[in-house]
Design a protein around this motif. Structure first.
Motif, short mmCIF file in Angstrom:
data_model
loop_
_atom_site.label_atom_id
_atom_site.label_comp_id
_atom_site.label_asym_id
_atom_site.label_seq_id
_atom_site.Cartn_x
_atom_site.Cartn_y
_atom_site.Cartn_z
N ARG A 153 0.84 -1.19 0.00
CA ARG A 153 0.00 0.00 0.00
C ARG A 153 0.88 1.24 0.00
NH1 ARG A 153 -4.49 1.28 4.78
NH2 ARG A 153 -4.60 3.49 4.25
N THR B 13 -3.66 4.12 -1.80
CA THR B 13 -3.84 3.10 -2.85
C THR B 13 -3.05 1.83 -2.55
OG1 THR B 13 -2.10 4.21 -4.08
CG2 THR B 13 -4.31 4.52 -4.92
N THR C 28 -0.79 -0.69 -4.35
CA THR C 28 -0.02 -0.66 -5.61
C THR C 28 0.29 -2.06 -6.12
OG1 THR C 28 2.06 -0.57 -4.38
CG2 THR C 28 1.08 1.55 -5.03
N GLN D 59 -6.53 -1.81 -9.96
CA GLN D 59 -7.58 -1.96 -8.95
C GLN D 59 -7.52 -3.40 -8.44
OE1 GLN D 59 -11.40 0.21 -9.54
NE2 GLN D 59 -10.83 0.19 -11.69
N THR E 129 -15.78 0.28 -1.87
CA THR E 129 -14.49 0.67 -1.27
C THR E 129 -14.64 1.09 0.19
OG1 THR E 129 -14.85 2.88 -2.13
CG2 THR E 129 -13.40 1.45 -3.42
N ILE F 150 -8.98 3.63 1.32
CA ILE F 150 -8.24 3.13 0.15
C ILE F 150 -9.14 3.19 -1.08
CG2 ILE F 150 -6.94 1.20 -0.85
CD1 ILE F 150 -6.34 0.19 1.88
N ASN G 40 -8.65 2.17 -4.31
CA ASN G 40 -8.67 1.16 -5.39
C ASN G 40 -8.76 -0.28 -4.88
OD1 ASN G 40 -6.09 1.03 -4.33
ND2 ASN G 40 -5.13 0.58 -6.31
#
Ligand SMILES: Cc1cc2nc3c(=O)[nH]c(=O)nc-3n(C[C@H](O)[C@H](O)[C@H](O)COP(=O)(O)OP(=O)(O)OC[C@H]3O[C@@H](n4cnc5c(N)ncnc54)[C@H](O)[C@@H]3O)c2cc1C
Length: 400
Positions: free
Chosen positions: A193, A197, A199, A213, A338, A342, A344
């Protein structure tokens, strides 16, 4: 079937953790959307799905919920079942039949009868065919019940009953693959993270996959995946038991999925019958714990079904199994979309006993969030994370 255990790319637009009914529905809906041009990876720790809830399901669908959102979700489920052969867009796709025996909720107190009546009014206002029945009316149609303790029942013989969820699941996977979705057998061990987001998805062997995502569709293990991103999710594995039996004297017609006040439910299952219940003590278990409690059949299930349906005095147990609900401890309903921390990481978890029937609407809704950032067809936000964070349960009083 041999499964790949290495993704072919190092980066994907969408990574779905968990490829069973919910993960595959989201994959299929997203892959078929012409507005989505990205690459999709589905990761599952076991692509045989031997221990997935999806494999242990009883595969029924009902309109008899107490909240508008759950009713509308199931109504779309029925529409999807009806159109299945066409929407799969393949000449070999089968039709999926819905066996409409209906659910019959039995109330042994005036208070629960009122709950059923309030639910019936809501269901009916949304177009469902639910009817309240007196014990006399039930006896007229289903003379095999013993109803001395029952004050009322609710039954819906339209668009409610069993469907072949296994075939639906097979075809969602098959058609997802055909549309380019990559299925890889690998355990997700971590999420990397960066601020708001995620990653990367980190696999058990340390491989890192970059992700635009990420979807958590990890069923009863969903809280472990949330934890990898530093979030807590009120979902835990709980055992549910299924018993299939043969009756010496078969009933003269299909047995509705009867929800008995004892907590046991029973229905027709082809030539046989299927009953189920929670354990004596309904506690969280380890996700690998599928221990059968053999005393349940003798002590709880058979006495309850034989009391309610005296013809079931003489039965032979043919099969039994244990599965896990992904049990949402706040309100036994799905948690979708969501978390505010966060952007995504999308959740599709906590379905408890009704994830199979919700998979078409959830797949469609989550794919809309993925592609457009908002729901476009049915607004699923009543099942969003906000209610979890605010401790505002979406109460369903007639659960199973
Ligand atoms: C006994 C029983 C009866 C039921 N009856 C009904 C019914 O009649 N009607 C109905 O609508 N619903 C019913 N349900 C509920 C329904 O079956 C589930 O809600 C639904 O199958 C959930 O699907 P899922 O994809 O979310 O979870 P699952 O099927 O459990 O799939 C989750 C997947 O995630 C994978 N996974 C988990 N962690 C990781 C990780 N870290 N890395 C990679 N992969 C991971 C797992 O291997 C698994 O394949 C029933 C459930 C049970 C147990």
């Amino acid at each position: 079937m041999a499964h790949s255990n290495r993704p072919t790319h190092t980066a994907y637009d969408l990574v779905i953790i968990g490829g069973a009914m919910i993960g595959s529905s989201i994959a299929w809906w997203t892959a078929r959307n012409p507005d989505f041009q990205g690459r999709i990876l589905v990761l599952d720790r076991d692509l045989s799905f031997e221990y997935a809830s999806t494999t242990h399901t009883n595969s029924c669908i009902r309109q008899q919920f107490g909240s508008e959102i759950n009713i509308r979700i199931s109504q779309f489920g029925v529409e999807f079942i009806r159109q299945f052969q066409d929407v799969m867009d393949d000449p070999e796709a089968p039709a999926i039949r819905l066996q409409n025996f209906g659910y019959l909720y039995l109330a042994d107190t005036p208070a629960f009868a009122q709950v059923l009546a309030a639910n019936q009014r809501l269901q009916s206002s949304l177009g469902a065919g639910t009817r309240m029945m007196t014990p006399g009316q039930i006896m007229q149609e289903y003379p095999f019940y013993a109803l001395e303790d029952i004050v009322a029942g609710s039954h819906n013989p339209i668009d409610e009953g069993y469907f072949d969820g296994g075939t639906m699941f097979d075809w969602l996977r098959r058609m997802s693959r055909k549309r380019g979705v990559e299925y890889v057998q690998a355990t997700v061990a971590g999420l990397r993270r960066n601020g708001t987001t995620v990653t990367h998805v980190v696999l058990g062997d340390g491989t890192e996959i970059a992700a635009g995502q990420v979807v958590n569709a990890a069923g009863p293990r969903a809280a472990q995946v949330a934890e990898m991103a530093g979030l807590s999710l009120p979902v835990e594995p709980r055992r549910r038991f299924t018993f299939v039996f043969e009756a010496e004297d078969r009933l003269p017609r299909d047995l509705p999925l009867t929800i008995d006040p004892s907590g046991v439910h029973v229905r027709s299952d082809g030539q046989w019958y299927m009953a189920g219940c929670p354990p004596h003590e309904d506690l969280a278990v380890d996700p690998t714990d599928f221990t059968m409690d053999h005393s349940l059949w003798e002590d709880k299930v058979w006495p309850a079904v034989a009391t309610r349906i005296p013809a079931f005095e003489r039965v032979r147990l043919r099969n039994s199994w244990v599965g896990h609900y992904a049990y949402n401890t706040l309100d036994q309903n799905a948690i979708l979309g969501t978390h505010p921390e966060i952007a995504n990481l999308l959740f599709a978890n906590g379905f408890s006993g009704h994830g199979l029937q919700q998979s078409p609407a959830v797949g469609r809704g989550l794919s809309e969030l993925i592609v457009y950032g908002a729901y476009r067809s049915l607004d699923l936000s009543p099942l969003g994370f906000a209610r979890i964070l605010d401790n505002r349960p979406l109460i369903e009083r007639a659960v199973i």
